[in-house]
Design a protein around this motif. Structure first.
Motif, mmCIF file in Angstrom:
data_model
loop_
_atom_site.group_PDB
_atom_site.id
_atom_site.type_symbol
_atom_site.label_atom_id
_atom_site.label_comp_id
_atom_site.label_asym_id
_atom_site.label_seq_id
_atom_site.Cartn_x
_atom_site.Cartn_y
_atom_site.Cartn_z
ATOM 1 N N CYS A 274 0.859 -1.192 0.000
ATOM 2 C CA CYS A 274 0.000 0.000 0.000
ATOM 3 C C CYS A 274 0.893 1.238 0.000
ATOM 4 O O CYS A 274 1.764 1.386 0.851
ATOM 5 N N TRP A 275 0.659 2.131 -0.964
ATOM 6 C CA TRP A 275 1.475 3.341 -1.091
ATOM 7 C C TRP A 275 0.752 4.601 -0.623
ATOM 8 O O TRP A 275 1.239 5.708 -0.825
ATOM 9 N N SER B 47 2.258 -9.309 4.242
ATOM 10 C CA SER B 47 1.009 -9.949 4.635
ATOM 11 C C SER B 47 -0.008 -8.926 5.136
ATOM 12 O O SER B 47 -1.195 -9.220 5.245
ATOM 13 N N LYS B 48 0.451 -7.713 5.462
ATOM 14 C CA LYS B 48 -0.448 -6.660 5.929
ATOM 15 C C LYS B 48 -0.431 -5.474 4.964
ATOM 16 O O LYS B 48 -0.531 -4.331 5.371
ATOM 17 N N THR B 49 -0.329 -5.776 3.682
ATOM 18 C CA THR B 49 -0.153 -4.708 2.710
ATOM 19 C C THR B 49 -1.283 -3.708 2.692
ATOM 20 O O THR B 49 -1.070 -2.552 2.416
ATOM 21 N N TYR B 50 -2.515 -4.132 2.946
ATOM 22 C CA TYR B 50 -3.625 -3.190 2.848
ATOM 23 C C TYR B 50 -4.636 -3.321 3.987
ATOM 24 O O TYR B 50 -5.587 -2.547 4.049
ATOM 25 N N SER C 65 -8.440 -1.491 2.025
ATOM 26 C CA SER C 65 -9.269 -2.526 2.641
ATOM 27 C C SER C 65 -10.692 -2.472 2.097
ATOM 28 O O SER C 65 -11.337 -3.514 1.925
ATOM 29 N N LYS C 66 -11.176 -1.289 1.791
ATOM 30 C CA LYS C 66 -12.518 -1.148 1.201
ATOM 31 C C LYS C 66 -12.561 -1.804 -0.175
ATOM 32 O O LYS C 66 -13.573 -2.372 -0.584
ATOM 33 N N GLY D 286 -10.628 -4.321 -1.022
ATOM 34 C CA GLY D 286 -10.311 -5.735 -0.897
ATOM 35 C C GLY D 286 -8.951 -6.102 -1.457
ATOM 36 O O GLY D 286 -8.640 -7.274 -1.685
ATOM 37 N N GLY D 287 -8.112 -5.124 -1.690
ATOM 38 C CA GLY D 287 -6.773 -5.346 -2.236
ATOM 39 C C GLY D 287 -6.084 -4.021 -2.460
ATOM 40 O O GLY D 287 -6.696 -2.953 -2.346
ATOM 41 N N VAL D 288 -4.806 -4.074 -2.750
ATOM 42 C CA VAL D 288 -4.024 -2.852 -2.918
ATOM 43 C C VAL D 288 -4.570 -2.014 -4.074
ATOM 44 O O VAL D 288 -4.787 -2.511 -5.178
ATOM 45 N N VAL D 289 -4.809 -0.747 -3.811
ATOM 46 C CA VAL D 289 -5.212 0.205 -4.846
ATOM 47 C C VAL D 289 -3.960 0.961 -5.279
ATOM 48 O O VAL D 289 -3.442 1.781 -4.530
ATOM 49 N N PRO D 290 -3.446 0.692 -6.477
ATOM 50 C CA PRO D 290 -2.193 1.335 -6.893
ATOM 51 C C PRO D 290 -2.350 2.838 -7.020
ATOM 52 O O PRO D 290 -3.402 3.343 -7.448
#
Length: 264
Positions: free
Chosen positions: A92-93, A115-118, A125-126, A128-132
């Motif tokens: 997550c950036w 393992s806790k990227t987002y 988290s909204k 459900g995965g990393v938003v670039p």
């Protein structure tokens, strides 16, 4: 020396020449080295012979610290979630400003544990995965979703300069380690203290291409070029005009160093 591991890296940094304490200070300062899967370093056969070289970790080392260089190197080797990882895909950036713009006032989650990227970022988290975002999105579009196909998960990615700063080389010159260095120069500090570490890594990994993100005056490409001092006959650029080249290139010891415009 045939492999890279945690002890080798920590000892190499601890023992860099200087005032005797520089290595320890460097390991204790906010910073990071690798941005890709640790498996790529454990097994040379798994990477694609492409090394992607950024300048340094971004963010305010006081309010948005990435953690100490030493702890991040240890975490990189000890945490299994780094075994299949690309910072350009899995991390997550989002910054404090990004969260505020999205209506969240929580402090940004600065993780170096994939393992806790987002999980603790309200934007990711909204989804459900990393938003670039920003440079991360550009790197994905450039190398995964275009005619230029580079598998970011199989490319060893690291920082030329290990210390964190807000605005790259603009703030790096004021870093206490560099400011207290006799020549007070980012490029001289890199050449004398950091390039020897990279030289060890390059000698073991043996990439065919080092893709430098940026080729300006204080870019990864320029730092390596000044440290290596290649034969001028081995240098090229896209148009022959130093200030308007789209790319710059030199070859050293069988490794192709290619500097492109910074993707941010």
């Amino acid at each position: 020396m045939t492999k890279i591991d945690e002890d080798m890296l920590l000892n190499a940094i601890k023992n860099i020449k200087g005032d005797g304490t520089l290595g320890e200070k460097l390991l204790a300062s906010p910073g990071d080295l690798f941005f890709s899967s640790s498996d790529l370093l454990r097994d040379k056969e798994t990477h694609n012979k492409i090394m992607i070289m950024g300048l340094n970790p971004g963010g305010d080392p006081k309010s948005e610290s990435v953690g100490s260089l030493g702890s991040n190197i240890s975490k990189y080797w000890d945490d299994d979630s780094f075994k299949s990882y690309s910072g350009f895909i899995d991390r997550c950036w989002h910054s404090k400003a990004d969260l505020k713009k999205a209506g969240h006032h929580k402090e940004p989650f600065h993780h170096y544990t994939p393992s806790k990227t987002y999980a603790e970022c309200p934007i990711c988290s909204k989804n459900g995965g990393v938003v670039p975002v920003g440079m991360q999105r550009v790197m994905q579009e450039l190398f995964q979703n275009s005619v230029i196909k580079v598998d970011l998960r199989k490319s060893i990615t690291l920082n030329a300069i290990f210390m964190q700063s807000i605005r790259g080389s603009v703030d790096l010159k004021d870093n206490s380690l560099i400011a207290n260095y006799s020549n007070h120069s980012v490029s001289n500090f890199f050449k004398e203290y950091l390039y020897p570490i990279h030289k060890i890594i390059l000698g073991i990994v043996k990439p065919k291409l080092v893709l430098c993100l940026g080729h300006g005056d204080q870019s990864p490409f320029s730092l390596f070029r000044r440290a290596i001092e290649p034969n001028p006959q081995q240098e090229r650029d896209s148009c022959g005009a130093t200030n308007s080249a789209f790319w710059k290139y030199f070859n050293y010891d069988g490794i192709h160093f290619l500097g492109i415009h910074h993707p941010a």
